[in-house]
Scaffold this active site. Sequence first.
Site, PDB file in Angstrom:
ATOM      1  N   CYS A 131       0.835  -1.207   0.000  1.00 11.71           N
ATOM      2  CA  CYS A 131       0.000   0.000   0.000  1.00 11.71           C
ATOM      3  C   CYS A 131       0.868   1.254   0.000  1.00 11.71           C
ATOM      4  CB  CYS A 131      -0.929  -0.009   1.210  1.00 11.71           C
ATOM      5  SG  CYS A 131      -1.963   1.459   1.295  1.00 11.71           S
TER       6      CYS A 131
ATOM      7  N   CYS B   9      -0.435   4.132   2.115  1.00 12.42           N
ATOM      8  CA  CYS B   9      -0.210   3.956   3.563  1.00 12.42           C
ATOM      9  C   CYS B   9       1.253   4.193   3.922  1.00 12.42           C
ATOM     10  CB  CYS B   9      -0.549   2.540   4.021  1.00 12.42           C
ATOM     11  SG  CYS B   9      -2.002   1.831   3.271  1.00 12.42           S
ATOM     12  N   ASP B  10       2.163   3.652   3.138  1.00 13.98           N
ATOM     13  CA  ASP B  10       3.554   3.559   3.574  1.00 13.98           C
ATOM     14  C   ASP B  10       4.553   4.386   2.769  1.00 13.98           C
ATOM     15  OD1 ASP B  10       2.768   1.773   5.558  1.00 13.98           O
ATOM     16  OD2 ASP B  10       2.909   0.056   4.206  1.00 13.98           O
TER      17      ASP B  10
END
Length: 324
Positions: free
Chosen positions: A136, A139-140
């Site tokens: 992701c 997200c990261d």
Amino acid sequence: MTQETVNVLIIGSGPAGYTAAIYAARANLNPVLYQGGQPGGQLTITTDVENFPGYPEGVMGPQMMMDLQEQAARFGTDIRNGMATSVNFSSYPHRVIIDEAHEIEAKSVIISTGAAAKWLGLPSEERLNGKGVSACAVCDGFFFRGADVAIVGGGDTAAEEASYLSKLCNKVYMLVRRDELRASAIMQHRVHNAKNIEVLWNTQTDEILGQEEVEGIRVIDNTTGEKREISVQGFFVAIGHKPNTEIFEDYLDMDENGYIKTVPGTSRTNIEGVFASGDAQDHVYRQAVTAAGTGCMAALDAERFLAAKEVGIVEGIPTIAMKE
Ligand code: NDP
């Protein structure tokens, strides 16, 4: 087989399921929630979550899911371990079998079974998951500001995530196993226009290098068989997701990838009294906050459905007599 009847059965324990539980419990609907095979869902395998509103310092994914569970329990949700193994939505109330051993007769069902990222299946990918390997970018990606990263895949997700990463990272290698992208024209255009994305055509990942964190990758050129190493600090896999919806296949309308179809702007499925939320019905946004939002919608839709059912009205659909 043991049996019971419940008002609201929630299947799944990610942000969608727990949010549905919070709303349904606060509406006095006595929801029962089954956590499924991965209690807490996909967020339990991520580290910091920095984009969920309300956490100015960020929060660890597993911690956030424990908080959500606690909040759902606080209002009386009956949270249980167990997996829905089959369903029968052909008559009302709906029937759901848990662990092939317990039958639930549910007056409403909220599906929040989520989706799972597809992985390449390399041992190094599993070992370094959360230590530089991620599925992701939204997200990261932030943790790799200024770094060199690689992303695998040639679809819309990979293209979108590569362009997202290109704004944060120094260099993005996009590893595409064929000589063309599957992504839509507009996404391809974005990839080709980003100066710091280098597409490596006909390229597959042989190994992710590093013991404690990602230090590089070894890739293979599919046309020549030649191997080479590239230094990267982050490795993103974007080869698709699979919604966890197989058990509903015989009853619910789905798209060709297995995502449950809902009536736009609602959580309603083609079966009355069955609502879908979170990644099981969303392949576009797939964020914790959007999953939570649709979980809320599902609980409110279920509440309205049950209230209408009680007085014998279900909008546009013939009412099925309630069993005493
Ligand atoms: P897709 O299935 O569309 O693409 C997967 C990509 O990963 C393909 O390029 C595929 O290669 C590649 N791939 C699959 N397995 C491997 C492997 N083992 N090794 C290397 N590469 C592999 O998945 P997406 O998640 O990209 O998209 C899913 C759906 O969501 C699509 O319908 C897409 O259009 C949609 N979507 C739309 C967005 C938007 O409109 N903004 C954003 C994101 C997704 P190959 O082509 O060779 O099969």
